[in-house]
Design a protein around this motif. Structure first.
Motif, PDB file in Angstrom:
ATOM      1  N   VAL A  62      24.994  -5.224  67.651  1.00  0.00           N
ATOM      2  CA  VAL A  62      26.071  -4.309  68.003  1.00  0.00           C
ATOM      3  C   VAL A  62      26.135  -4.272  69.533  1.00  0.00           C
ATOM      4  O   VAL A  62      25.109  -4.074  70.178  1.00  0.00           O
ATOM      5  N   PRO A  63      27.296  -4.485  70.128  1.00  0.00           N
ATOM      6  CA  PRO A  63      27.386  -4.439  71.594  1.00  0.00           C
ATOM      7  C   PRO A  63      26.984  -3.065  72.146  1.00  0.00           C
ATOM      8  O   PRO A  63      27.349  -2.036  71.574  1.00  0.00           O
ATOM      9  N   LEU A  64      26.234  -3.088  73.237  1.00  0.00           N
ATOM     10  CA  LEU A  64      25.837  -1.842  73.890  1.00  0.00           C
ATOM     11  C   LEU A  64      27.068  -1.035  74.270  1.00  0.00           C
ATOM     12  O   LEU A  64      27.092   0.188  74.118  1.00  0.00           O
ATOM     13  N   SER A  65      28.121  -1.715  74.712  1.00  0.00           N
ATOM     14  CA  SER A  65      29.351  -1.013  75.097  1.00  0.00           C
ATOM     15  C   SER A  65      29.930  -0.241  73.911  1.00  0.00           C
ATOM     16  O   SER A  65      30.480   0.851  74.080  1.00  0.00           O
ATOM     17  N   GLN A  66      29.800  -0.789  72.705  1.00  0.00           N
ATOM     18  CA  GLN A  66      30.312  -0.109  71.510  1.00  0.00           C
ATOM     19  C   GLN A  66      29.492   1.143  71.205  1.00  0.00           C
ATOM     20  O   GLN A  66      30.048   2.191  70.859  1.00  0.00           O
ATOM     21  N   VAL A  67      28.177   1.038  71.352  1.00  0.00           N
ATOM     22  CA  VAL A  67      27.304   2.200  71.115  1.00  0.00           C
ATOM     23  C   VAL A  67      27.646   3.305  72.106  1.00  0.00           C
ATOM     24  O   VAL A  67      27.794   4.476  71.733  1.00  0.00           O
ATOM     25  N   LEU A  68      27.784   2.937  73.374  1.00  0.00           N
ATOM     26  CA  LEU A  68      28.099   3.940  74.395  1.00  0.00           C
ATOM     27  C   LEU A  68      29.491   4.525  74.197  1.00  0.00           C
ATOM     28  O   LEU A  68      29.699   5.725  74.383  1.00  0.00           O
ATOM     29  N   SER A  69      30.436   3.690  73.797  1.00  0.00           N
ATOM     30  CA  SER A  69      31.794   4.164  73.522  1.00  0.00           C
ATOM     31  C   SER A  69      31.799   5.143  72.348  1.00  0.00           C
ATOM     32  O   SER A  69      32.413   6.219  72.423  1.00  0.00           O
ATOM     33  N   ASP A  70      31.103   4.767  71.274  1.00  0.00           N
ATOM     34  CA  ASP A  70      31.019   5.656  70.106  1.00  0.00           C
ATOM     35  C   ASP A  70      30.339   6.971  70.466  1.00  0.00           C
ATOM     36  O   ASP A  70      30.767   8.040  70.028  1.00  0.00           O
ATOM     37  N   ALA A  71      29.294   6.884  71.283  1.00  0.00           N
ATOM     38  CA  ALA A  71      28.583   8.103  71.708  1.00  0.00           C
ATOM     39  C   ALA A  71      29.500   8.979  72.560  1.00  0.00           C
ATOM     40  O   ALA A  71      29.516  10.204  72.407  1.00  0.00           O
ATOM     41  N   GLY A  72      30.283   8.361  73.439  1.00  0.00           N
ATOM     42  CA  GLY A  72      31.218   9.114  74.275  1.00  0.00           C
ATOM     43  C   GLY A  72      32.280   9.825  73.451  1.00  0.00           C
ATOM     44  O   GLY A  72      32.601  10.993  73.704  1.00  0.00           O
ATOM     45  N   GLU A  73      32.806   9.125  72.452  1.00  0.00           N
ATOM     46  CA  GLU A  73      33.805   9.738  71.577  1.00  0.00           C
ATOM     47  C   GLU A  73      33.204  10.904  70.799  1.00  0.00           C
ATOM     48  O   GLU A  73      33.846  11.944  70.625  1.00  0.00           O
ATOM     49  N   GLU A  74      31.988  10.724  70.321  1.00  0.00           N
ATOM     50  CA  GLU A  74      31.301  11.790  69.574  1.00  0.00           C
ATOM     51  C   GLU A  74      31.067  13.004  70.466  1.00  0.00           C
ATOM     52  O   GLU A  74      31.304  14.143  70.055  1.00  0.00           O
ATOM     53  N   LEU A  75      30.610  12.765  71.700  1.00  0.00           N
ATOM     54  CA  LEU A  75      30.402  13.874  72.635  1.00  0.00           C
ATOM     55  C   LEU A  75      31.713  14.598  72.932  1.00  0.00           C
ATOM     56  O   LEU A  75      31.753  15.832  72.952  1.00  0.00           O
ATOM     57  N   ALA A  76      32.769  13.841  73.162  1.00  0.00           N
ATOM     58  CA  ALA A  76      34.074  14.452  73.449  1.00  0.00           C
ATOM     59  C   ALA A  76      34.534  15.298  72.272  1.00  0.00           C
ATOM     60  O   ALA A  76      35.050  16.409  72.460  1.00  0.00           O
ATOM     61  N   HIS A  77      34.322  14.795  71.061  1.00  0.00           N
ATOM     62  CA  HIS A  77      34.705  15.528  69.858  1.00  0.00           C
ATOM     63  C   HIS A  77      33.907  16.833  69.756  1.00  0.00           C
ATOM     64  O   HIS A  77      34.462  17.897  69.454  1.00  0.00           O
ATOM     65  N   GLN A  78      32.611  16.770  70.023  1.00  0.00           N
ATOM     66  CA  GLN A  78      31.764  17.964  69.956  1.00  0.00           C
ATOM     67  C   GLN A  78      32.143  18.969  71.039  1.00  0.00           C
ATOM     68  O   GLN A  78      32.145  20.174  70.800  1.00  0.00           O
ATOM     69  N   GLU A  79      32.444  18.469  72.242  1.00  0.00           N
ATOM     70  CA  GLU A  79      32.840  19.365  73.325  1.00  0.00           C
ATOM     71  C   GLU A  79      34.155  20.059  73.009  1.00  0.00           C
ATOM     72  O   GLU A  79      34.310  21.250  73.279  1.00  0.00           O
ATOM     73  N   LEU A  80      35.077  19.316  72.436  1.00  0.00           N
ATOM     74  CA  LEU A  80      36.373  19.891  72.069  1.00  0.00           C
ATOM     75  C   LEU A  80      36.193  20.963  71.006  1.00  0.00           C
ATOM     76  O   LEU A  80      36.800  22.032  71.071  1.00  0.00           O
ATOM     77  N   ALA A  81      35.322  20.691  70.038  1.00  0.00           N
ATOM     78  CA  ALA A  81      35.081  21.656  68.962  1.00  0.00           C
ATOM     79  C   ALA A  81      34.397  22.916  69.495  1.00  0.00           C
ATOM     80  O   ALA A  81      34.599  24.009  68.970  1.00  0.00           O
ATOM     81  N   ALA A  82      33.594  22.759  70.550  1.00  0.00           N
ATOM     82  CA  ALA A  82      32.860  23.897  71.099  1.00  0.00           C
ATOM     83  C   ALA A  82      33.633  24.646  72.180  1.00  0.00           C
ATOM     84  O   ALA A  82      33.201  25.708  72.628  1.00  0.00           O
ATOM     85  N   ALA A  83      34.783  24.106  72.605  1.00  0.00           N
ATOM     86  CA  ALA A  83      35.563  24.733  73.670  1.00  0.00           C
ATOM     87  C   ALA A  83      36.079  26.092  73.213  1.00  0.00           C
ATOM     88  O   ALA A  83      36.490  26.259  72.069  1.00  0.00           O
ATOM     89  N   PRO A  84      36.029  27.071  74.106  1.00  0.00           N
ATOM     90  CA  PRO A  84      36.539  28.395  73.733  1.00  0.00           C
ATOM     91  C   PRO A  84      38.042  28.353  73.473  1.00  0.00           C
ATOM     92  O   PRO A  84      38.773  27.607  74.125  1.00  0.00           O
ATOM     93  N   VAL A  85      38.456  29.110  72.518  1.00  0.00           N
ATOM     94  CA  VAL A  85      39.871  29.188  72.168  1.00  0.00           C
ATOM     95  C   VAL A  85      40.538  30.192  73.093  1.00  0.00           C
ATOM     96  O   VAL A  85      40.078  31.316  73.238  1.00  0.00           O
ATOM     97  N   THR A  86      41.601  29.756  73.725  1.00  0.00           N
ATOM     98  CA  THR A  86      42.348  30.665  74.602  1.00  0.00           C
ATOM     99  C   THR A  86      43.736  30.869  74.020  1.00  0.00           C
ATOM    100  O   THR A  86      44.315  29.969  73.433  1.00  0.00           O
ATOM    101  N   ASN A  87      44.236  32.054  74.198  1.00  0.00           N
ATOM    102  CA  ASN A  87      45.560  32.380  73.692  1.00  0.00           C
ATOM    103  C   ASN A  87      46.532  32.565  74.853  1.00  0.00           C
ATOM    104  O   ASN A  87      47.311  33.498  74.884  1.00  0.00           O
ATOM    105  N   ILE A  88      46.465  31.649  75.791  1.00  0.00           N
ATOM    106  CA  ILE A  88      47.355  31.719  76.947  1.00  0.00           C
ATOM    107  C   ILE A  88      48.568  30.843  76.676  1.00  0.00           C
ATOM    108  O   ILE A  88      48.442  29.675  76.316  1.00  0.00           O
ATOM    109  N   ASP A  89      49.721  31.428  76.854  1.00  0.00           N
ATOM    110  CA  ASP A  89      50.969  30.685  76.687  1.00  0.00           C
ATOM    111  C   ASP A  89      51.131  29.771  77.901  1.00  0.00           C
ATOM    112  O   ASP A  89      51.170  30.235  79.036  1.00  0.00           O
TER     113      ASP A  89
END
Length: 105
Positions: A62-89
């Motif tokens: 498996v290319p190292l770049s693919q592992v790092l890319s997959d890890a980056g996407e997973e981290l971004a997904h987790q960060e997005l899920a953990a981001a506080p919800v704001t109700n600002i228009d």
């Protein structure tokens, strides 16, 4: 709490190994990494060096770049899920008054 990069990389490596139906021993032998250390990396307990990651990725074919890319996407997904919800228009405009200097006589 945010996930650590070493944990996410370990998850990506474990998924790659198990999807191939391979054992820790098979991958550790091919990568020339001790079985215990590979296990610690997969569980996110050890921070793998770039050389070690390269050897593991080579053993998994498996290319190292693919592992790092997959890890980056997973981290971004987790960060997005953990981001506080704001109700600002987003159409709301904010006006910040200019600073006024006050002279003291």
């Amino acid at each position: 709490m945010a996930a650590l990069l070493r944990e996410v990389i370990g998850d990506v490596l474990r998924r790659a190994r198990t999807s191939q139906g391979r054992t820790l021993r098979e991958v550790s032998d091919t990568a020339r990494v001790s079985l215990g250390y590979l296990s610690e990396v997969e569980r996110g307990r050890k921070e793998a060096s770039s050389e070690l990651l390269s050897a593991i990725c080579g053993a998994l074919d498996v290319p190292l770049s693919q592992v790092l890319s997959d890890a980056g996407e997973e981290l971004a997904h987790q960060e997005l899920a953990a981001a506080p919800v704001t109700n600002i228009d987003v159409s709301t405009k904010v006006v910040i008054p200019q600073a006024v200097s006050m002279a003291v006589a």
